[in-house]
Design a protein around this motif. Sequence first.
Motif, mmCIF file in Angstrom:
data_model
loop_
_atom_site.group_PDB
_atom_site.id
_atom_site.type_symbol
_atom_site.label_atom_id
_atom_site.label_comp_id
_atom_site.label_asym_id
_atom_site.label_seq_id
_atom_site.Cartn_x
_atom_site.Cartn_y
_atom_site.Cartn_z
ATOM 1 N N GLU A 124 0.799 -1.099 -0.152
ATOM 2 C CA GLU A 124 0.155 -0.145 0.055
ATOM 3 C C GLU A 124 0.820 1.275 0.031
ATOM 4 N N ARG A 125 2.123 0.874 0.206
ATOM 5 C CA ARG A 125 3.111 2.351 0.501
ATOM 6 C C ARG A 125 3.981 2.245 -0.651
ATOM 7 N N LEU A 126 3.674 1.950 -1.898
ATOM 8 C CA LEU A 126 4.745 1.615 -3.062
ATOM 9 C C LEU A 126 5.069 3.258 -3.473
ATOM 10 N N GLU A 127 3.995 4.092 -3.426
ATOM 11 C CA GLU A 127 4.467 5.323 -4.021
ATOM 12 C C GLU A 127 4.866 6.381 -2.745
ATOM 13 N N ALA A 128 4.901 5.901 -1.491
ATOM 14 C CA ALA A 128 5.411 6.943 -0.402
ATOM 15 C C ALA A 128 7.028 6.999 -0.639
ATOM 16 N N LYS A 129 7.451 8.042 -0.469
ATOM 17 C CA LYS A 129 8.853 8.235 -0.264
ATOM 18 C C LYS A 129 9.388 7.987 1.079
ATOM 19 N N ALA A 130 10.620 7.176 0.721
ATOM 20 C CA ALA A 130 11.256 6.248 1.950
ATOM 21 C C ALA A 130 11.372 7.386 3.183
ATOM 22 N N GLY A 131 11.835 8.479 2.875
ATOM 23 C CA GLY A 131 11.950 9.669 3.942
ATOM 24 C C GLY A 131 10.683 9.936 4.708
ATOM 25 N N THR A 132 9.727 9.492 4.213
ATOM 26 C CA THR A 132 8.336 9.927 4.924
ATOM 27 C C THR A 132 7.896 8.594 5.765
ATOM 28 N N LEU A 133 8.506 7.645 5.618
ATOM 29 C CA LEU A 133 8.204 6.237 6.424
ATOM 30 C C LEU A 133 8.572 6.479 7.926
ATOM 31 N N SER A 134 7.685 5.687 8.623
ATOM 32 C CA SER A 134 8.157 5.575 9.988
ATOM 33 C C SER A 134 9.208 4.707 10.329
ATOM 34 N N ARG A 135 9.835 4.785 11.471
ATOM 35 C CA ARG A 135 10.978 3.751 11.631
ATOM 36 C C ARG A 135 10.757 2.267 11.223
ATOM 37 N N GLY A 136 9.823 1.776 11.876
ATOM 38 C CA GLY A 136 9.307 0.535 11.504
ATOM 39 C C GLY A 136 9.222 0.054 10.234
ATOM 40 N N LEU A 137 8.453 1.161 9.571
ATOM 41 C CA LEU A 137 8.362 0.839 8.008
ATOM 42 C C LEU A 137 9.594 0.880 7.299
ATOM 43 N N ARG A 138 10.417 1.817 7.817
ATOM 44 C CA ARG A 138 11.913 1.972 6.993
ATOM 45 C C ARG A 138 12.496 0.439 7.277
ATOM 46 N N GLN A 139 12.422 -0.192 8.508
ATOM 47 C CA GLN A 139 12.966 -1.307 8.536
ATOM 48 C C GLN A 139 12.395 -2.347 7.649
ATOM 49 N N ARG A 140 11.206 -2.280 7.578
ATOM 50 C CA ARG A 140 10.697 -3.280 6.725
ATOM 51 C C ARG A 140 11.131 -3.225 5.163
ATOM 52 N N LEU A 141 11.205 -1.885 4.766
ATOM 53 C CA LEU A 141 11.731 -1.581 3.509
ATOM 54 C C LEU A 141 13.237 -2.369 3.445
ATOM 55 N N ALA A 142 13.941 -1.678 4.301
ATOM 56 C CA ALA A 142 15.436 -2.456 4.256
ATOM 57 C C ALA A 142 15.433 -3.973 4.081
ATOM 58 N N ILE A 143 14.579 -4.495 4.905
ATOM 59 C CA ILE A 143 14.350 -5.982 4.575
ATOM 60 C C ILE A 143 13.909 -6.295 3.239
ATOM 61 N N ALA A 144 12.922 -5.560 2.765
ATOM 62 C CA ALA A 144 12.475 -5.985 1.395
ATOM 63 C C ALA A 144 13.466 -5.761 0.519
ATOM 64 N N GLN A 145 14.453 -4.897 0.628
ATOM 65 C CA GLN A 145 15.649 -4.702 -0.258
ATOM 66 C C GLN A 145 16.396 -5.783 -0.066
#
Length: 311
Positions: A124-145
């Motif tokens: 649901e967050r594909l178009e959100a900028k990484a800089g706008t994500l909460s800490r936990g969502l940033r962590q999830r993005l890093a794992i997804a990468q």
Amino acid sequence: MIVVENLTFDYPGTRALDRVSFRVTAGSITALVGPNGAGKTTLLRALAALEEPVAGTIRIAGIDVLAEPRACHRQVGYLSDFFGLYDELTVRQCLLHAAAIRGLAAAAGAAAALRSATRLGLAERLEAKAGTLSRGLRQRLAIAQAIVHRPALLLLDEPASGLDPEARHSLARLFLTLRDEGMTLLVSSHILAELDEYSDDMLVLRAGKLVAHNPVRAPAQPAPATPLRLLLATPCAGLGALLAAADEVTQVCLAGLTATFNFSGDDGARHRLLRRLIEAGAEVCALAEERPNLQQAYLDSVRGSAGEVGR
Ligand code: ATP
């Protein structure tokens, strides 16, 4: 999957890894534990071909990591304990970029980015900028990468830090799914209860030395007796006699609303015991196996370790 022999790594004035040797089999999850400064991050970085040791060898999926670091990068996904994201890129762009730098072609990269985002609950967050994500969502993005290219080996340094309990639980389930798909995972964390949810084996480092390498749980055996724990909602008079009357039950120990005992029957016998207890008026909340956990195994290892490898 991983073969490490006599790995030694020095920072100026500090020996961070001291003749570390171990093997990890493919399709398993290994917990990497040890006190602060034990060398966990250094070991993960060396396995990810990001640090060059002063001595020793590392082979991952048959690749000599020191001789062929680039080939190793294609086999490995790595989540650093402190990572950076491209804050101006969207989640989708971050994942496309991660896929591209790991050699995926454009079409495959787009599919991989979507799959990886979905697995980490970021669709649901594909178009959100990484800089706008909460800490936990940033962590999830890093794992997804880290998993976007479906690496054979996934190295994770404190992957659950910053995640809420639900996300931690989802992450544990994801790790088990990845393992069942054939991936090998090495996960460093200080949260032993969490590692216990999914780890098969445990590596314990202390002051740069490997002090234990053990399975978290003894392999399941057709053991003649399984330790069980019974939990009641209210006291039940005659519980001890009820349990002792069952042929399969031995070594009953009663404590308040809890009874522990050894049980030597199969699932059918366990069901019959449960039915008898309920028919006798016992208000049963739970009847479950008492299993050894990673925290206990870790404490046993560090208590017993005198600097020698336990495997
Ligand atoms: P933690 O649980 O605190 O994250 P760790 O087990 O990951 O610790 P490492 O970060 O690998 O431990 O550190 C191992 C040792 O190397 C420590 O003594 C640490 O102080 C030292 N060390 C780590 N990074 C550096 C560095 N860049 N320069 C000098 N020494 C370092």
